[in-house]
Scaffold this motif. Structure first.
Motif, PDB file in Angstrom:
ATOM      1  N   HIS A 210     -22.479  35.217  25.822  1.00 25.57           N
ATOM      2  CA  HIS A 210     -22.395  36.245  24.837  1.00 25.57           C
ATOM      3  C   HIS A 210     -22.175  37.339  25.445  1.00 25.57           C
ATOM      4  O   HIS A 210     -22.486  37.643  26.546  1.00 25.57           O
ATOM      5  CB  HIS A 210     -23.927  36.524  24.212  1.00 25.57           C
ATOM      6  CG  HIS A 210     -24.099  37.662  23.365  1.00 25.57           C
ATOM      7  ND1 HIS A 210     -23.221  38.209  22.393  1.00 25.57           N
ATOM      8  CD2 HIS A 210     -25.012  38.658  23.296  1.00 25.57           C
ATOM      9  CE1 HIS A 210     -23.539  39.133  21.697  1.00 25.57           C
ATOM     10  NE2 HIS A 210     -24.635  39.658  22.671  1.00 25.57           N
ATOM     11  N   THR A 211     -21.148  38.345  24.742  1.00 27.55           N
ATOM     12  CA  THR A 211     -20.785  39.436  25.324  1.00 27.55           C
ATOM     13  C   THR A 211     -21.217  40.779  24.619  1.00 27.55           C
ATOM     14  O   THR A 211     -21.168  40.681  23.212  1.00 27.55           O
ATOM     15  CB  THR A 211     -19.198  39.237  25.354  1.00 27.55           C
ATOM     16  OG1 THR A 211     -18.992  38.263  26.290  1.00 27.55           O
ATOM     17  CG2 THR A 211     -18.442  40.519  25.950  1.00 27.55           C
TER      18      THR A 211
ATOM     19  N   ASP B   4     -19.097  36.261  17.472  1.00 23.79           N
ATOM     20  CA  ASP B   4     -20.261  36.861  18.879  1.00 23.79           C
ATOM     21  C   ASP B   4     -20.212  38.436  18.833  1.00 23.79           C
ATOM     22  O   ASP B   4     -21.549  39.054  18.896  1.00 23.79           O
ATOM     23  CB  ASP B   4     -19.387  36.564  20.115  1.00 23.79           C
ATOM     24  CG  ASP B   4     -20.724  36.798  21.300  1.00 23.79           C
ATOM     25  OD1 ASP B   4     -21.808  36.287  21.036  1.00 23.79           O
ATOM     26  OD2 ASP B   4     -20.204  37.446  22.150  1.00 23.79           O
ATOM     27  N   PHE B   5     -19.159  39.107  18.261  1.00 20.75           N
ATOM     28  CA  PHE B   5     -19.009  40.694  18.244  1.00 20.75           C
ATOM     29  C   PHE B   5     -20.077  40.884  17.287  1.00 20.75           C
ATOM     30  O   PHE B   5     -21.032  41.777  17.568  1.00 20.75           O
ATOM     31  CB  PHE B   5     -17.688  41.128  18.068  1.00 20.75           C
ATOM     32  CG  PHE B   5     -17.575  42.510  18.087  1.00 20.75           C
ATOM     33  CD1 PHE B   5     -18.111  43.527  17.082  1.00 20.75           C
ATOM     34  CD2 PHE B   5     -16.466  43.148  18.933  1.00 20.75           C
ATOM     35  CE1 PHE B   5     -17.959  44.918  17.219  1.00 20.75           C
ATOM     36  CE2 PHE B   5     -16.475  44.465  19.047  1.00 20.75           C
ATOM     37  CZ  PHE B   5     -16.984  45.279  18.229  1.00 20.75           C
TER      38      PHE B   5
ATOM     39  N   ALA C  35     -14.799  34.803  19.086  1.00 23.55           N
ATOM     40  CA  ALA C  35     -15.004  36.258  19.676  1.00 23.55           C
ATOM     41  C   ALA C  35     -15.710  37.073  18.505  1.00 23.55           C
ATOM     42  O   ALA C  35     -16.494  37.890  18.854  1.00 23.55           O
ATOM     43  CB  ALA C  35     -13.850  36.705  20.223  1.00 23.55           C
ATOM     44  N   GLN C  36     -14.806  37.045  17.318  1.00 21.97           N
ATOM     45  CA  GLN C  36     -15.236  38.120  16.159  1.00 21.97           C
ATOM     46  C   GLN C  36     -17.060  37.604  15.843  1.00 21.97           C
ATOM     47  O   GLN C  36     -17.706  38.741  15.766  1.00 21.97           O
ATOM     48  CB  GLN C  36     -14.551  37.893  14.962  1.00 21.97           C
ATOM     49  CG  GLN C  36     -13.028  38.293  15.113  1.00 21.97           C
ATOM     50  CD  GLN C  36     -12.174  37.956  14.104  1.00 21.97           C
ATOM     51  OE1 GLN C  36     -12.189  36.552  13.723  1.00 21.97           O
ATOM     52  NE2 GLN C  36     -11.158  38.737  13.775  1.00 21.97           N
TER      53      GLN C  36
ATOM     54  N   TRP D 103     -19.488  43.623  23.437  1.00 23.99           N
ATOM     55  CA  TRP D 103     -18.324  43.947  23.132  1.00 23.99           C
ATOM     56  C   TRP D 103     -17.859  45.074  22.903  1.00 23.99           C
ATOM     57  O   TRP D 103     -16.621  45.725  23.544  1.00 23.99           O
ATOM     58  CB  TRP D 103     -17.620  43.145  22.004  1.00 23.99           C
ATOM     59  CG  TRP D 103     -17.516  41.612  22.184  1.00 23.99           C
ATOM     60  CD1 TRP D 103     -18.765  40.686  21.614  1.00 23.99           C
ATOM     61  CD2 TRP D 103     -16.648  40.702  22.364  1.00 23.99           C
ATOM     62  NE1 TRP D 103     -18.334  39.642  21.957  1.00 23.99           N
ATOM     63  CE2 TRP D 103     -16.935  39.407  22.217  1.00 23.99           C
ATOM     64  CE3 TRP D 103     -15.536  40.985  22.870  1.00 23.99           C
ATOM     65  CZ2 TRP D 103     -16.345  38.339  22.829  1.00 23.99           C
ATOM     66  CZ3 TRP D 103     -14.379  39.830  23.200  1.00 23.99           C
ATOM     67  CH2 TRP D 103     -14.992  38.492  23.111  1.00 23.99           C
ATOM     68  N   GLN D 104     -18.632  46.071  22.470  1.00 21.27           N
ATOM     69  CA  GLN D 104     -18.673  47.715  22.374  1.00 21.27           C
ATOM     70  C   GLN D 104     -19.195  48.226  23.361  1.00 21.27           C
ATOM     71  O   GLN D 104     -20.388  48.163  23.909  1.00 21.27           O
ATOM     72  CB  GLN D 104     -19.173  47.727  21.049  1.00 21.27           C
ATOM     73  CG  GLN D 104     -18.264  48.549  20.238  1.00 21.27           C
ATOM     74  CD  GLN D 104     -18.977  48.625  18.662  1.00 21.27           C
ATOM     75  OE1 GLN D 104     -20.256  47.946  18.647  1.00 21.27           O
ATOM     76  NE2 GLN D 104     -18.063  49.314  17.686  1.00 21.27           N
TER      77      GLN D 104
END
Ligand SMILES: NC(=O)c1ccc[n+]([C@@H]2O[C@H](COP(=O)([O-])OP(=O)(O)OC[C@H]3O[C@@H](n4cnc5c(N)ncnc54)[C@H](OP(=O)(O)O)[C@@H]3O)[C@@H](O)[C@H]2O)c1
Length: 470
Positions: A461-462, A444-445, A441-442, A464-465
């Motif tokens: 893919h996200t 990808d962030f 997750a990190q 995140w912010q």
């Protein structure tokens, strides 16, 4: 026209001298040559008695002593000297002659040299030799790789010179190219790990139990009688710890500076394991422990900045350590064989891992009774051998002791990098879930590296912010 010698040895430092004597004592004629002539003269004068050893002082003279096809073993310092000698000999060699490199060469150099030899029409073997100077004289473990035809030319000599275990000589053809030197490199990585685990047990017995070196030596002597720990390294540890310095009457080990040196083969094993993506934490931490030990002055300065933790006494410490050391040794072998398994497929060595265990049973630094079980386990299940039925229950039985030893050390501020690395190694393998989801997750962030999900197929893919509003 050819000479009468079955083999020629180049390089007459401790290993070359002893190997020449060993081979000659097995009934072979041995030609010897060294860059510095005085070393050859001293060797012949001081050490050669009835052995059929023939010194030469020029390259042409040396090669003329050899019966065709000529067989030359280089026992010189690894690196450039090996290339220099090959270059020196190459113009004088005929098709079908053989050059062997018995030093601790880097496996990629061996691959390059094998190819170069092939192009020039002669055979090449990269030969790992373990057992130090004693082994070289009385029978080492020999790990040859390279051209199989080349091996057949020296099989008889090498197998007679090797240590003899109950099920055969500690020498076998391992595979093409750098297979022999690769296996030797991994052997050295395991050796570093086992030595470091032993040192950590000594550290704990010294600081927690406050035992003098000879008493710790007696504990190692007892351990060496057991099925699990009987080994060359435990045996010599017992002797080292009980050795009294004749000058001072003190245990000699207490007078030795605590800075471990290294020639680099353990470091190579770590580096290559990282390249192959194989986890070898016990080996890696053992290399790091030697590196850290070298900063003596800094450690002295920093030690004064921290209060010293009090280590708790533990009634059964030596019993726990016996099991902890066994598990750490097993972890090192698991890591090494896992690495060999991967390298075998990556570099097409086609290694027989059980045979590798077999040829380590005599003559070499790693010789240990445990290798009998490893040899058996690897017949069935290569790689993660601690999951073999031969080890699984034993691992379960010993893990609480390894955990107890590490806990005691951590609470007392005593570094146990190898033992704790082995513990984490087993603990990680036995966890179905590890927190690598968070790592993904990190990644990808911050790098849009994507991740996979456990509830659906595909790559995701996200964002995140939340976008900040302007
Ligand atoms: N010592 C051990 O316990 C052990 C165990 C296993 C494997 N090995 C490996 O076996 C090999 C031999 O080890 P060793 O300890 O006997 O000897 P070493 O100290 O590694 O090397 C000394 C030998 O190499 C020659 N040499 C050094 N630099 C040279 C150069 N530039 N050109 C030509 N020759 C050169 C020396 O010749 P001069 O006499 O002319 O200087 C001498 O014969 C090494 O690769 C070592 O890593 C050693």
């Amino acid at each position: 026209m050819g000479g009468i010698c079955d083999i020629g040895i180049v390089g007459l430092a401790v290993m070359g001298q002893n190997l020449a004597l060993n081979i000659a004592r097995k009934g072979f004629n041995v030609a010897v040559f060294n860059r510095t002539a005085s070393r050859t003269q001293d060797f012949v004068k001081e050490r050669v008695k009835d052995e059929t050893i023939f010194p030469a002082y020029e390259v042409e003279e040396f090669l003329s002593l050899l019966a065709p096809p000529r067989r030359v073993m280089l026992m010189v310092k690894a690196g450039q000297p090996v290339d220099d000698f090959i270059q020196l000999f190459a113009p004088h060699l005929s098709s079908g002659d053989l050059i062997m490199d018995g030093g601790n060469s880097y496996y990629r150099d061996t691959d390059r040299r094998t190819k170069e030899a092939e192009d020039k029409g002669f055979f090449y073997l990269g030969v790992g030799i373990s057992g130090g100077e004693y082994g070289a004289l009385h029978g080492p473990s020999i790990m040859p790789g390279g051209h199989r035809e080349g091996y057949l030319m020296v099989k008889d000599i090498l197998e007679k010179a090797a240590a003899q275990a109950e099920d055969g000589p500690c020498c076998t053809y391992l595979g093409p190219g750098s297979a022999g030197h690769f296996v030797k490199m991994v052997h050295n990585g395991i050796e570093y790990a086992f030595m470091q685990s032993i040192a950590e047990c000594y550290h704990l017995l010294r600081e927690v139990e406050e035992l003098p070196a000879p008493s710790i030596g007696q504990i190692f002597e007892e351990w060496n009688k057991s099925e699990d720990l009987n080994s060359y390294l435990v045996e010599i540890t017992a002797q080292v710890l009980q050795y009294i310095d004749p000058d001072t009457g003190k245990p000699l080990v207490d007078l030795i500076l605590d800075q471990a040196e290294q020639k680099g083969t353990g470091k190579w094993a770590s580096q290559v394991a990282l390249d192959l993506g194989i986890p070898t934490p016990t080996i890696n931490q053992s290399v790091i422990a030697r590196n850290l030990s070298s900063f003596k002055e800094e450690r002295k300065r920093i030690s004064a900045l921290f209060p010293r933790e009090e280590a708790e006494k533990s009634d059964a410490l030596s019993l726990h350590l016996e099991k902890a050391l066994f598990l750490s040794e097993l972890a090192a072998f698991c890591e090494g064989f896992h690495m060999l398994q991967e390298a075998s497929s990556e570099f097409s060595y086609n290694l027989n891992l059980s045979e590798v265990a077999r040829i380590w049973k005599g003559g070499c630094i790693l010789q240990a009774r445990l290798l009998n079980r490893i040899q058996e386990a690897l017949k069935e299940e290569p790689g993660l051998l601690f999951t073999s039925p031969l080890f699984l229950e034993k691992v379960k039985d010993c893990l609480p002791s390894l955990r107890q030893a590490c806990t005691l050390a951590l609470r007392g501020g005593i570094p146990v990098p190898a033992l704790s690395a082995s513990l984490s190694y087993f603990d990680s393998w036995k966890r179905e879930w590890l927190p690598a989801n968070l790592t993904q997750a990190q990644r990808d962030f911050f790098g849009a590296h994507t991740y996979r999900r456990i509830d659906r197929e595909g790559v995701f893919h996200t964002i995140w912010q939340k976008e900040e509003k302007e």
